[in-house]
Motif scaffolding. Structure first.
Motif, short mmCIF file in Angstrom:
data_model
loop_
_atom_site.label_atom_id
_atom_site.label_comp_id
_atom_site.label_asym_id
_atom_site.label_seq_id
_atom_site.Cartn_x
_atom_site.Cartn_y
_atom_site.Cartn_z
N HIS A 36 0.86 -1.18 0.00
CA HIS A 36 0.00 0.00 0.00
C HIS A 36 0.90 1.24 0.00
O HIS A 36 1.82 1.33 0.80
N ALA A 38 0.70 4.12 1.15
CA ALA A 38 0.78 4.96 2.37
C ALA A 38 1.81 4.45 3.38
O ALA A 38 2.20 5.18 4.29
N ASP A 495 -4.98 -4.78 7.47
CA ASP A 495 -6.21 -4.21 6.90
C ASP A 495 -6.80 -3.14 7.82
O ASP A 495 -7.36 -2.15 7.36
N ILE A 498 -4.77 -0.11 7.06
CA ILE A 498 -5.05 0.38 5.70
C ILE A 498 -6.40 1.12 5.68
O ILE A 498 -6.55 2.17 5.06
N ALA A 499 -7.37 0.59 6.42
CA ALA A 499 -8.70 1.22 6.48
C ALA A 499 -8.65 2.61 7.10
O ALA A 499 -9.45 3.49 6.76
N GLN A 501 -6.21 4.75 6.68
CA GLN A 501 -5.66 5.63 5.65
C GLN A 501 -6.68 5.89 4.55
O GLN A 501 -6.72 6.94 3.95
N ASP A 502 -7.46 4.88 4.29
CA ASP A 502 -8.33 4.89 3.14
C ASP A 502 -9.65 4.22 3.52
O ASP A 502 -9.89 3.06 3.18
N PRO A 503 -10.50 4.94 4.26
CA PRO A 503 -11.72 4.33 4.82
C PRO A 503 -12.63 3.71 3.77
O PRO A 503 -13.43 2.83 4.08
N HIS A 504 -12.53 4.16 2.51
CA HIS A 504 -13.43 3.64 1.48
C HIS A 504 -12.80 2.51 0.67
O HIS A 504 -13.40 2.01 -0.27
N ALA A 505 -11.56 2.17 1.06
CA ALA A 505 -10.87 1.10 0.29
C ALA A 505 -11.60 -0.21 0.42
O ALA A 505 -12.08 -0.57 1.49
N GLN A 506 -11.68 -0.91 -0.71
CA GLN A 506 -12.28 -2.25 -0.69
C GLN A 506 -11.23 -3.20 -0.15
O GLN A 506 -10.16 -3.33 -0.73
N GLN A 507 -11.51 -3.82 0.98
CA GLN A 507 -10.51 -4.74 1.57
C GLN A 507 -10.42 -6.00 0.72
O GLN A 507 -11.42 -6.57 0.34
#
Length: 512
Positions: A36, A38, A495, A498-499, A501-507
């Motif tokens: 990722h 970030a 995960d 990662i969420a 950093q990017d709350p809308h990311a599809q895990q």
């Protein structure tokens, strides 16, 4: 406290993340984070000189032996370790076959090829199969108590003994055969201790026992060694991420730490190493074995863990299962023999052993797996759990070799049986950064304690950023004690970050 500036920590945006422990959980977390954008500020601090943790393959006897994890348990599509191993090309045709993936073992070990007794005889396969049928039928019945409002007894061991006692009323054989049946059952109790990583099934909680989930597939091994998997995972990480021989002393959290190379920036976490080096971070993922955590609970976190979490750490079980490899010039077993079971005729699961450890530690040994033939050696792999296993670690190689030579001569009835050429064994309880083998749900604890252990800190609110995160086999409620549980837990914590950093990311799913 200042930390030295390091190459991978060039100025740039994105959180600094430290992973403590380079086993499969730590490697899994690091691998997912490193992909990722970030997470360019990433470090894995590993206490020892190698990655893999309790996955440890060693070159010996002219081949490779597994000192740690042995099998992929349930090698099928739902198992991320199997998927990853397949992706890396580490498995053979048979292991990858659809047929192998569909086999339902129920998590039970296969029947022995031969069963030797302590008086030098062997037991009929029919009697062994009858007792295994009884034992595993009872093990399967333990699942009934998962959602029960009341449990008849606190532990798996007590449940099994109670039921066996009831069954004995229907046994019609002579006394000698009845005693033999109990001795066979005792060997199966010892085997179950190895599977659960415990000294006694009396320590394993009955109600949550059924929460452990068995995946389909016939358990398989890595021809080239399990460590090939963790080596490939490590090789995929950016340069400089892994730091070896860096044992962590204390994780300071809920603080405000600074660093000369990042003026004006504050970090909530500071990881202090045994050698005095300090690494500030926004997040730290702790993946150390539960055995290590239990031993260092009072000093590893500053401030200390919240009492509920500390209590869960103390309550969850963590025991020892070791292997003893014996190398022979020539096999004394049949060519098609895969598993030699040992039965001590004077033992019964209904009676407590009274002998001293030093006189009878080897009676806890379940027998030996026959390893696939090496170039110029024939190797047996014995398994032994519990306090007897921990006592075995204190003996010299010579003592172990001598004792087991005597045992094999006794059970085969051949006093001339050649002694093994050499011995190699694991010592997981003595390993300072492991302190045992794997976790189990102990009497007095439940799956809720595993979930508690997995919760990040601070635990006080949804708004607070997680500072200390937890991964490792002992943090997975349904796959504890396995490599796939460890890997999934590492991915879970990656995960989680990662969420943020990017709350809308599809895990992603379980694939890397």
């Amino acid at each position: 406290m200042e930390s030295r500036s390091r190459k991978a920590e060039a100025p740039g945006r994105g959180p600094r993340v430290l992973v403590v422990g380079g086993g499969i959980a730590g490697l899994g977390a690091a691998q997912r984070l490193s992909r990722h954008p970030a997470f360019s500020h990433l470090r894995v601090l590993e206490a020892t000189a190698r990655a893999g943790g309790r996955i440890r393959s060693e070159s010996s006897f002219g081949g490779v032996v597994e000192v740690g994890a042995h099998w992929i348990h349930g090698p099928s599509q739902g198992n991320p370790v199997f998927q990853l191993a397949a992706e890396f090309g580490l498995l053979g045709k048979k292991e990858l076959s659809e047929e192998n993936q569909l086999i339902e073992t129920g998590g039970h070990v296969g029947l022995p090829s031969v069963t030797y007794t302590s008086s030098g005889g062997s037991v009929s396969p029919e009697l062994v199969a009858e007792m295994a049928g009884l034992f595993y039928g009872l093990i399967d019945q333990t699942r009934e108590f998962l959602h029960a409002t009341e449990n008849p007894v606190p532990s798996v061991g007590e449940f099994l003994k109670k039921r066996i006692h009831q069954h004995m009323a229907c046994w019609t054989e002579d006394e000698k055969t009845k005693k033999l049946k109990l001795a066979i059952l005792n060997s199966l109790f010892n085997l179950e201790c190895c599977v659960s990583g415990t000294h006694s099934m009396d320590l394993v909680a009955l109600a949550p026992f059924g929460e452990y989930t068995v995946l389909p597939g016939l358990d398989c091994t890595f021809a080239g060694g399990y460590q090939g998997l963790t080596s490939r995972m490590m090789a995929s990480l950016p340069e400089d991420v892994m730091v070896f021989n860096k044992p962590v002393k204390t994780v300071h959290w809920n603080g405000s730490f600074q660093e000369a190379s990042a003026p004006g920036e504050t970090f909530p976490v500071l990881v202090e190493c045994e050698d005095g080096d300090c690494f500030p971070a926004h997040h730290v993922v702790v993946t150390v074995p539960l055995g290590f955590l239990k031993e260092h609970l009072d000093t590893f976190f500053e401030p200390p863990l919240p009492s509920e979490k500390a209590e869960a750490t103390r309550k969850i079980g963590f025991g020892t299962n070791n292997k003893i490899f014996l190398e022979f010039e020539e096999p004394f077993w049949q060519p098609d023999c895969q598993y030699i079971q040992l039965v001590w005729e004077d033992t019964s699961p209904l009676e407590d052993a009274t002998l001293k450890l030093q006189d009878a530690w080897f009676k806890k040994l379940i027998g030996f797996l026959v390893l696939p033939a090496f170039k110029s050696a024939h190797v047996l792999c014995g398994f032994i759990a519990g306090l007897e296993s921990e006592f075995m670690e204190t003996l010299s190689d010579e003592d172990v070799l001598l004792s087991l030579t005597q045992v094999l001569r006794r059970v085969t009835g051949n006093p001339q049986l050649p002694a093994p050429r050499s011995v190699l064994r694991s010592r997981w309880h003595s390993a300072p950064y492991t302190r045992g083998s794997y976790s189990y749900v102990a009497v007095g604890s439940s799956g809720d304690d595993i979930d508690l252990l997995a919760q990040p800190l601070p635990a006080d609110g949804k708004e607070a950023q997680p500072q200390v995160l937890f991964a490792g086999e002992a943090t997975h409620r349904t796959f504890y004690s396995t490599t796939h549980g460890a890997l999934l837990s590492g991915w879970r914590e990656a995960d989680r970050l990662i969420a943020l950093q990017d709350p809308h990311a599809q895990q992603p799913g379980p694939r890397l």
